[in-house]
Design an enzyme around this catalytic site. Structure first.
Site, PDB file in Angstrom:
ATOM      1  N   PHE A 225       2.624   8.810  -3.569  1.00  0.00           N
ATOM      2  CA  PHE A 225       3.171   8.816  -4.923  1.00  0.00           C
ATOM      3  C   PHE A 225       2.793  10.138  -5.613  1.00  0.00           C
ATOM      4  CE2 PHE A 225       4.367   7.249  -9.022  1.00  0.00           C
ATOM      5  CZ  PHE A 225       5.106   6.095  -8.824  1.00  0.00           C
TER       6      PHE A 225
ATOM      7  N   HIS B 139       1.283   0.234 -16.951  1.00  0.00           N
ATOM      8  CA  HIS B 139       1.156   0.302 -15.496  1.00  0.00           C
ATOM      9  C   HIS B 139       0.050   1.266 -15.057  1.00  0.00           C
ATOM     10  CE1 HIS B 139       2.759  -0.574 -11.538  1.00  0.00           C
ATOM     11  NE2 HIS B 139       2.783   0.702 -11.246  1.00  0.00           N
TER      12      HIS B 139
HETATM   13  N1  INI Z   1       0.893   5.204  -7.800  1.00  0.00           N
HETATM   14  C1  INI Z   1       0.274   6.411  -7.912  1.00  0.00           C
HETATM   15  O1  INI Z   1      -0.406   6.846  -6.972  1.00  0.00           O
HETATM   16  N2  INI Z   1       0.421   7.145  -9.048  1.00  0.00           N
HETATM   17  C2  INI Z   1       1.148   6.697 -10.115  1.00  0.00           C
HETATM   18  O2  INI Z   1       1.251   7.442 -11.129  1.00  0.00           O
HETATM   19  C3  INI Z   1       1.778   5.440 -10.015  1.00  0.00           C
HETATM   20  N3  INI Z   1       2.582   4.938 -11.129  1.00  0.00           N
HETATM   21  O3  INI Z   1       2.557   5.523 -12.210  1.00  0.00           O
HETATM   22  O4  INI Z   1       3.276   3.958 -10.996  1.00  0.00           O
HETATM   23  C4  INI Z   1       1.637   4.693  -8.819  1.00  0.00           C
HETATM   24  N4  INI Z   1       2.226   3.496  -8.663  1.00  0.00           N
HETATM   25  C5  INI Z   1       2.363   2.867  -7.379  1.00  0.00           C
HETATM   26  C6  INI Z   1       1.162   2.027  -6.990  1.00  0.00           C
HETATM   27  O5  INI Z   1       0.069   2.851  -6.632  1.00  0.00           O
HETATM   28  C7  INI Z   1       1.496   1.143  -5.776  1.00  0.00           C
HETATM   29  O6  INI Z   1       1.821   1.959  -4.666  1.00  0.00           O
HETATM   30  C8  INI Z   1       2.657   0.200  -6.029  1.00  0.00           C
HETATM   31  O7  INI Z   1       2.418  -0.550  -7.216  1.00  0.00           O
HETATM   32  C9  INI Z   1       2.831  -0.777  -4.846  1.00  0.00           C
HETATM   33  O8  INI Z   1       1.655  -1.563  -4.641  1.00  0.00           O
END
Ligand code: INI
Length: 154
Positions: free
Chosen positions: A22, A89
């Site tokens: 991500f 979130h």
């Molecule tokens: N994951 C991140 O590493 N950074 C982020 O900014 C982020 N946001 O903002 O949503 C993020 N979301 C995904 C999360 O880590 C999980 O992979 C997802 O929820 C599935 O479990």
């Protein structure tokens, strides 16, 4: 007086870098900084560095725990970028990532370096990924190098 402290030299030691996909534009620079620090400051061999990719920062603790329990790594470096959006979130992802990684570190008694940046904006993230606020991936790697050395001496 007896002072115990660690250096950065870690030739022959094994490091696992667990890194989220991500925000990969930012995370790729943090990862490059971590690898560069391990090699240039720690004298760590390429073959002694393993990179494990996971979807997001939320998934970092479980992967770190599995690596820790295998017992092959001397330290784990967790790399990710959580950037605040318009909803709560951010708080859940950043909080669980941080809490989970700290738990792995203490439960498994292995250094787990926190190279997960948590920022309010993309600009702040860029600043911490190799521009004016340095490279937090490299800082995390230095922390892991120092901890491996100091733990060996305690
Ligand atoms: N994951 C991140 O590493 N950074 C982020 O900014 C982020 N946001 O903002 O949503 C993020 N979301 C995904 C999360 O880590 C999980 O992979 C997802 O929820 C599935 O479990």
């Amino acid at each position: 007086m007896n002072i115990i402290e660690g250096s950065f030299e870690a030739k022959g030691k094994k490091f696992a870098i667990v890194v989220s996909r991500f925000n990969h534009f930012i995370v790729d620079s943090l990862l490059a900084g971590a690898i560069d620090a391990l090699k240039r400051h720690g004298n760590v061999n390429d073959d002694d560095i393993t990179v494990v990719r996971v979807p997001g920062a939320y998934e970092l603790p479980l992967a770190a725990k599995k690596i820790a329990k295998k017992g092959e790594a001397d330290a784990i470096i967790a790399i990710g970028a959580v950037i605040r959006g318009g909803t709560p979130h951010f708080d859940f992802v950043a909080g669980e990532s941080n809490k989970g990684l700290a738990q792995v570190c203490l439960d498994c008694e292995i250094p787990v370096s926190f190279g997960v940046i948590t920022t309010d904006s993309i600009e702040q993230a860029i600043e911490r990924a190799g521009t004016k606020a340095g490279n937090k991936g490299a800082e995390a790697a230095l922390g892991a190098l120092e901890m491996v050395n100091v733990l060996a001496k305690i």
